[in-house]
Design a protein around this motif. Structure first.
Motif, PDB file in Angstrom:
ATOM      1  N   THR A 299       0.836  -1.198   0.000  1.00 15.87           N
ATOM      2  CA  THR A 299       0.000   0.000   0.000  1.00 15.87           C
ATOM      3  C   THR A 299       0.870   1.246   0.000  1.00 15.87           C
ATOM      4  O   THR A 299       1.762   1.389   0.838  1.00 15.87           O
ATOM      5  N   ALA A 300       0.627   2.117  -0.974  1.00 13.07           N
ATOM      6  CA  ALA A 300       1.358   3.389  -1.090  1.00 13.07           C
ATOM      7  C   ALA A 300       2.854   3.173  -0.964  1.00 13.07           C
ATOM      8  O   ALA A 300       3.497   3.695  -0.029  1.00 13.07           O
ATOM      9  N   PRO A 301       3.456   2.389  -1.853  1.00 12.98           N
ATOM     10  CA  PRO A 301       4.879   2.054  -1.709  1.00 12.98           C
ATOM     11  C   PRO A 301       5.793   3.267  -1.837  1.00 12.98           C
ATOM     12  O   PRO A 301       5.463   4.270  -2.500  1.00 12.98           O
ATOM     13  N   LYS A 302       6.959   3.126  -1.214  1.00 12.13           N
ATOM     14  CA  LYS A 302       8.015   4.128  -1.293  1.00 12.13           C
ATOM     15  C   LYS A 302       9.235   3.510  -1.982  1.00 12.13           C
ATOM     16  O   LYS A 302       9.351   2.273  -2.044  1.00 12.13           O
ATOM     17  N   PRO A 303      10.149   4.350  -2.474  1.00 13.71           N
ATOM     18  CA  PRO A 303      11.345   3.803  -3.150  1.00 13.71           C
ATOM     19  C   PRO A 303      12.107   2.793  -2.301  1.00 13.71           C
ATOM     20  O   PRO A 303      12.672   1.830  -2.835  1.00 13.71           O
ATOM     21  N   GLU A 304      12.091   2.955  -0.980  1.00 14.70           N
ATOM     22  CA  GLU A 304      12.820   2.017  -0.120  1.00 14.70           C
ATOM     23  C   GLU A 304      12.160   0.641  -0.040  1.00 14.70           C
ATOM     24  O   GLU A 304      12.742  -0.288   0.534  1.00 14.70           O
ATOM     25  N   ASP A 305      10.981   0.504  -0.605  1.00 10.31           N
ATOM     26  CA  ASP A 305      10.350  -0.815  -0.691  1.00 10.31           C
ATOM     27  C   ASP A 305      10.873  -1.616  -1.882  1.00 10.31           C
ATOM     28  O   ASP A 305      10.529  -2.796  -2.036  1.00 10.31           O
ATOM     29  N   SER A 306      11.686  -0.998  -2.710  1.00  8.41           N
ATOM     30  CA  SER A 306      12.273  -1.699  -3.859  1.00  8.41           C
ATOM     31  C   SER A 306      13.155  -2.830  -3.360  1.00  8.41           C
ATOM     32  O   SER A 306      14.055  -2.629  -2.533  1.00  8.41           O
TER      33      SER A 306
ATOM     34  N   LEU B  36      12.486 -25.258   3.535  1.00  7.30           N
ATOM     35  CA  LEU B  36      11.631 -24.359   2.767  1.00  7.30           C
ATOM     36  C   LEU B  36      11.888 -24.524   1.281  1.00  7.30           C
ATOM     37  O   LEU B  36      13.039 -24.621   0.850  1.00  7.30           O
ATOM     38  N   ILE B  37      10.793 -24.531   0.503  1.00  6.83           N
ATOM     39  CA  ILE B  37      10.842 -24.540  -0.951  1.00  6.83           C
ATOM     40  C   ILE B  37      10.502 -23.136  -1.410  1.00  6.83           C
ATOM     41  O   ILE B  37       9.423 -22.618  -1.107  1.00  6.83           O
ATOM     42  N   PHE B  38      11.414 -22.506  -2.152  1.00  6.67           N
ATOM     43  CA  PHE B  38      11.252 -21.109  -2.538  1.00  6.67           C
ATOM     44  C   PHE B  38      10.753 -20.949  -3.969  1.00  6.67           C
ATOM     45  O   PHE B  38      11.084 -21.738  -4.855  1.00  6.67           O
ATOM     46  N   GLY B  39       9.969 -19.888  -4.185  1.00  9.41           N
ATOM     47  CA  GLY B  39       9.687 -19.418  -5.525  1.00  9.41           C
ATOM     48  C   GLY B  39      10.859 -18.607  -6.056  1.00  9.41           C
ATOM     49  O   GLY B  39      11.827 -18.357  -5.335  1.00  9.41           O
ATOM     50  N   LYS B  40      10.754 -18.184  -7.334  1.00  8.44           N
ATOM     51  CA  LYS B  40      11.869 -17.464  -7.953  1.00  8.44           C
ATOM     52  C   LYS B  40      11.860 -15.983  -7.614  1.00  8.44           C
ATOM     53  O   LYS B  40      12.818 -15.280  -7.911  1.00  8.44           O
ATOM     54  N   GLY B  41      10.798 -15.510  -7.017  1.00  7.86           N
ATOM     55  CA  GLY B  41      10.770 -14.142  -6.549  1.00  7.86           C
ATOM     56  C   GLY B  41      10.129 -13.152  -7.499  1.00  7.86           C
ATOM     57  O   GLY B  41      10.003 -13.407  -8.705  1.00  7.86           O
ATOM     58  N   THR B  42       9.711 -12.026  -6.943  1.00  8.44           N
ATOM     59  CA  THR B  42       9.216 -10.879  -7.709  1.00  8.44           C
ATOM     60  C   THR B  42      10.105  -9.695  -7.375  1.00  8.44           C
ATOM     61  O   THR B  42      10.259  -9.351  -6.197  1.00  8.44           O
ATOM     62  N   THR B  43      10.698  -9.092  -8.409  1.00 13.41           N
ATOM     63  CA  THR B  43      11.546  -7.922  -8.199  1.00 13.41           C
ATOM     64  C   THR B  43      10.704  -6.663  -8.352  1.00 13.41           C
ATOM     65  O   THR B  43      10.162  -6.399  -9.421  1.00 13.41           O
ATOM     66  N   LEU B  44      10.587  -5.921  -7.264  1.00 14.96           N
ATOM     67  CA  LEU B  44       9.774  -4.705  -7.219  1.00 14.96           C
ATOM     68  C   LEU B  44      10.665  -3.480  -7.313  1.00 14.96           C
ATOM     69  O   LEU B  44      11.643  -3.362  -6.567  1.00 14.96           O
ATOM     70  N   SER B  45      10.317  -2.581  -8.216  1.00 12.70           N
ATOM     71  CA  SER B  45      11.013  -1.298  -8.332  1.00 12.70           C
ATOM     72  C   SER B  45       9.991  -0.187  -8.144  1.00 12.70           C
ATOM     73  O   SER B  45       8.982  -0.153  -8.856  1.00 12.70           O
ATOM     74  N   VAL B  46      10.258   0.696  -7.194  1.00 12.40           N
ATOM     75  CA  VAL B  46       9.364   1.813  -6.913  1.00 12.40           C
ATOM     76  C   VAL B  46      10.121   3.103  -7.199  1.00 12.40           C
ATOM     77  O   VAL B  46      11.174   3.360  -6.615  1.00 12.40           O
ATOM     78  N   SER B  47       9.585   3.896  -8.103  1.00 15.22           N
ATOM     79  CA  SER B  47      10.265   5.139  -8.472  1.00 15.22           C
ATOM     80  C   SER B  47       9.499   6.338  -7.921  1.00 15.22           C
ATOM     81  O   SER B  47       8.272   6.314  -7.820  1.00 15.22           O
ATOM     82  N   SER B  48      10.252   7.375  -7.598  1.00 13.91           N
ATOM     83  CA  SER B  48       9.643   8.582  -7.003  1.00 13.91           C
ATOM     84  C   SER B  48       9.217   9.571  -8.088  1.00 13.91           C
ATOM     85  O   SER B  48       9.584   9.417  -9.249  1.00 13.91           O
TER      86      SER B  48
END
Lengths: 115, 110
Positions: free
Chosen positions: B76-83, B98-110
Motif C-alpha cells: 500500500t502506497a509504496p516508497k522507493p525504499e520498498d524496492s 523451505l521450498i522457494f519461488g523465484k521471486g518478484t523484483t519490485l522497483s518503486v520510483s519517485s
C-alpha cells in the motif's frame, strides 16, 4: 543478520580444486542449511543439518558434502569445483521450521566463481 | 511435488501506487507459508509466516494474506525504499526445509 557469519564472502577458484565454505552462528539454533541462489532458479536447498553430525541431502546435493562437528559451525565442501557450481551460497539457521513462528534466518552469502 | 510459483517476475510502480504480488503453491497439507525480502548483495530477510487460510499479517506498508491455493503480498502506497526482491516459500511436506519461488523484483520510483 541473526548472528550468522559466512566466510569467505567472495572466492574465485579454478575448476577441479576443492573449496570449503564456512557458516558460523551464535544463536545456538539446532538446524542449519545451505542454499544456492542462481538467476532463473531461485533458492535451492543443497544440504541441511538437524544436529551435530546429523545431516541430510537437499534438492541439489550432487558434488557437495557437508560437516557439522559443533553446533555453531556448518561447513560446505565442493570436492572438485565445476563451473556449474558458480553461484551465491547462503547459509540459514532455524530453531525448527515445524515449530510455530520459527522461520529461517539467512546469512549474507558467499559469492563463488569457478573459472 | 512441492512447488511455488510467483508472479509477476518484475513489477515497476510509481511511489504511492498500490499493488499486489502473487504466490501460488502446491503442497500437501500446508504447514507454513513464508514471505522474505531480499536486497541486492544481501541474504533474504524474514517478513511473515502464515499458517492457515484466511490469516493476514501486516508490517508497515505490507500485508500478506493466505488462501487455500495462494498468498498475496499487498503493498500500500509504496516508497522507493520498498524496492527489493520479494520471495515466497512453503514448508515442504516432510517439514524439514523451505521450498522457494523465484521471486518478484519490485522497483518503486519517485
Amino acid at each position: 543478520d541473526a548472528g550468522i557469519t559466512q566466510s569467505p564472502r567472495h572466492k574465485v577458484t579454478e575448476t577441479g580444486t576443492p573449496v570449503t565454505l564456512r557458516c558460523h552462528q551464535t544463536e545456538n539454533h539446532r538446524y542449519m542449511y545451505w542454499y544456492r541462489q542462481d538467476p532463473g532458479h531461485g533458492l535451492r536447498l543443497i544440504h541441511y543439518s538437524y544436529g551435530v553430525k546429523d545431516t541430510d541431502k537437499g534438492e541439489v546435493s550432487d558434488g557437495y558434502s557437508v560437516s557439522r562437528s559443533k553446533t555453531e559451525d556448518f561447513l560446505l565442501t565442493l570436492e572438485s569445483a565445476t563451473s556449474s557450481q558458480t553461484s551465491v551460497y547462503f547459509c540459514a539457521i532455524s530453531r525448527g521450521l515445524s515449530s510455530y513462528n520459527s522461520p529461517l534466518h539467512f546469512g549474507n552469502g558467499t559469492r563463488l566463481t569457478v573459472t | 511435488e512441492d512447488q511455488v510459483t510467483q508472479s509477476p517476475e518484475a513489477l515497476r510502480l510509481q511511489e504511492g501506487e498500490s499493488s499486489s504480488l502473487n504466490c501460488s503453491y502446491t503442497v500437501s497439507g500446508l504447514r507454513g507459508l513464508f514471505w522474505y525480502r531480499q536486497d541486492p548483495g544481501k541474504g533474504p530477510e524474514f517478513l511473515f509466516t502464515l499458517y492457515s487460510a484466511g490469516e493476514e499479517k501486516e508490517k508497515e506498508r505490507l500485508k500478506a494474506t493466505l488462501t487455500k491455493k495462494e498468498s498475496f503480498l499487498h503493498i500500500t502506497a509504496p516508497k522507493p525504499e520498498d524496492s527489493a526482491t520479494y520471495l515466497c516459500a512453503v514448508l515442504n511436506q516432510a517439514g524439514t526445509a523451505l521450498i522457494f519461488g523465484k521471486g518478484t523484483t519490485l522497483s518503486v520510483s519517485s
